[in-house]
Motif scaffolding. Structure first.
Motif, short mmCIF file in Angstrom:
data_model
loop_
_atom_site.label_atom_id
_atom_site.label_comp_id
_atom_site.label_asym_id
_atom_site.label_seq_id
_atom_site.Cartn_x
_atom_site.Cartn_y
_atom_site.Cartn_z
N VAL A 246 10.99 -11.95 3.89
CA VAL A 246 12.37 -12.44 3.94
C VAL A 246 13.36 -11.38 3.45
O VAL A 246 14.41 -11.18 4.04
CB VAL A 246 12.52 -13.75 3.14
N TRP A 247 13.03 -10.70 2.37
CA TRP A 247 13.94 -9.70 1.80
C TRP A 247 13.70 -8.31 2.37
O TRP A 247 14.54 -7.43 2.22
CB TRP A 247 13.82 -9.66 0.27
N GLY A 248 12.54 -8.10 2.99
CA GLY A 248 12.25 -6.80 3.60
C GLY A 248 12.06 -5.69 2.58
O GLY A 248 12.36 -4.53 2.85
N ARG A 249 11.55 -6.04 1.41
CA ARG A 249 11.30 -5.02 0.39
C ARG A 249 9.96 -5.29 -0.26
O ARG A 249 9.44 -6.41 -0.22
CB ARG A 249 12.42 -5.01 -0.64
N PRO A 250 9.39 -4.28 -0.88
CA PRO A 250 8.09 -4.48 -1.52
C PRO A 250 8.20 -5.39 -2.74
O PRO A 250 9.22 -5.42 -3.42
CB PRO A 250 7.65 -3.08 -1.93
N TYR A 251 7.14 -6.10 -2.99
CA TYR A 251 7.06 -7.01 -4.14
C TYR A 251 6.66 -6.20 -5.37
O TYR A 251 5.68 -5.46 -5.34
CB TYR A 251 6.02 -8.09 -3.85
N VAL A 252 7.43 -6.33 -6.44
CA VAL A 252 7.15 -5.59 -7.66
C VAL A 252 6.85 -6.53 -8.83
O VAL A 252 6.96 -6.13 -9.99
CB VAL A 252 8.29 -4.61 -8.02
N GLY A 253 6.50 -7.78 -8.52
CA GLY A 253 6.13 -8.72 -9.55
C GLY A 253 7.22 -9.65 -10.02
O GLY A 253 6.98 -10.55 -10.81
N ASP A 254 8.44 -9.46 -9.55
CA ASP A 254 9.56 -10.31 -9.95
C ASP A 254 9.69 -11.48 -8.98
O ASP A 254 9.99 -11.29 -7.81
CB ASP A 254 10.85 -9.50 -9.99
N PHE B 49 4.55 -15.41 -3.33
CA PHE B 49 5.81 -14.77 -3.70
C PHE B 49 5.90 -13.39 -3.05
O PHE B 49 6.95 -13.00 -2.54
CB PHE B 49 5.93 -14.63 -5.22
N SER B 50 4.80 -12.64 -3.07
CA SER B 50 4.81 -11.28 -2.51
C SER B 50 5.07 -11.30 -1.02
O SER B 50 5.83 -10.47 -0.51
CB SER B 50 3.48 -10.57 -2.80
N ALA C 214 0.81 -1.21 0.00
CA ALA C 214 0.00 0.00 0.00
C ALA C 214 0.85 1.27 0.00
O ALA C 214 0.42 2.30 -0.52
CB ALA C 214 -0.93 0.00 1.22
N THR C 215 2.03 1.20 0.56
CA THR C 215 2.87 2.40 0.67
C THR C 215 4.08 2.36 -0.26
O THR C 215 4.94 3.23 -0.16
CB THR C 215 3.36 2.58 2.11
N ALA C 216 4.13 1.35 -1.12
CA ALA C 216 5.26 1.17 -2.03
C ALA C 216 6.58 1.18 -1.26
O ALA C 216 7.59 1.69 -1.71
CB ALA C 216 5.26 2.24 -3.12
N GLY C 217 6.57 0.60 -0.05
CA GLY C 217 7.78 0.48 0.75
C GLY C 217 8.22 1.76 1.42
O GLY C 217 9.33 1.85 1.91
#
Length: 154
Positions: free
Chosen positions: A102-110, A95-96, A17-20
């Motif tokens: 785990v990675w602590g970043r927003p999911y961008v579809g990759d 995946f998201s 929602a906040t794009a990270g």
């Protein structure tokens, strides 16, 4: 802005929602959240974060994984991924959710980072913990299952 969440779903929703763009504090359970709210100013959450599923034991504070009591050699990413999956065995992690948790970043579809990490984790588990399986759920994500596999006598 600071957001506090007690689940990977909450963490993923806030990140999406906040794009990270906000800091998110992940607390392991509702008791930890209550401790934070009630103890505003000085917070001491002393929950020892251990997951046990059958003969698999993961200690997040010691960063130690064991199978039938034997220490497993896992990379930091392998440990984090297994810890997330084993926290709710049988549950399918999207995946998201894995990307955010785990990675602590927003999911961008990759999905490639998750797919590659799962391949490495599976290789590590093949020898170290043959009863632990990371199963694919097509187009959704992954789940972990733990079977009781007798260890061979030496």
């Amino acid at each position: 802005m600071l957001c506090v969440g007690t689940s990977a779903e909450q963490l993923a929703a806030v990140a999406e929602a906040t794009a990270g763009g906000v800091a998110v504090v992940y607390l392991p359970d509702d008791a930890a959240l209550r401790a934070v709210i009630e103890g505003v100013g000085s917070v001491a959450v002393s929950a020892h974060r251990v997951i046990e599923v059958g003969k698999l034991r993961l200690d997040a504070d010691l960063r130690e994984a064991t199978w039938h009591g034997e220490v497993m050699t896992l990379s930091s990413r392998d440990f984090d991924l297994l810890y997330a999956l084993a926290g709710d065995p049988g549950r399918v992690w999207a995946f998201s959710e894995l990307t955010t948790h785990v990675w602590g970043r927003p999911y961008v579809g990759d999905t490639q980072a998750v797919v590659s990490a799962v391949k490495r984790l599976r290789r590590s588990l093949r020898c170290a913990a043959p009863g632990v399986q990371v199963e694919s759920v097509r187009s959704v994500g992954y789940r972990v299952t733990v079977a009781e596999v007798p260890i061979p006598s030496h």
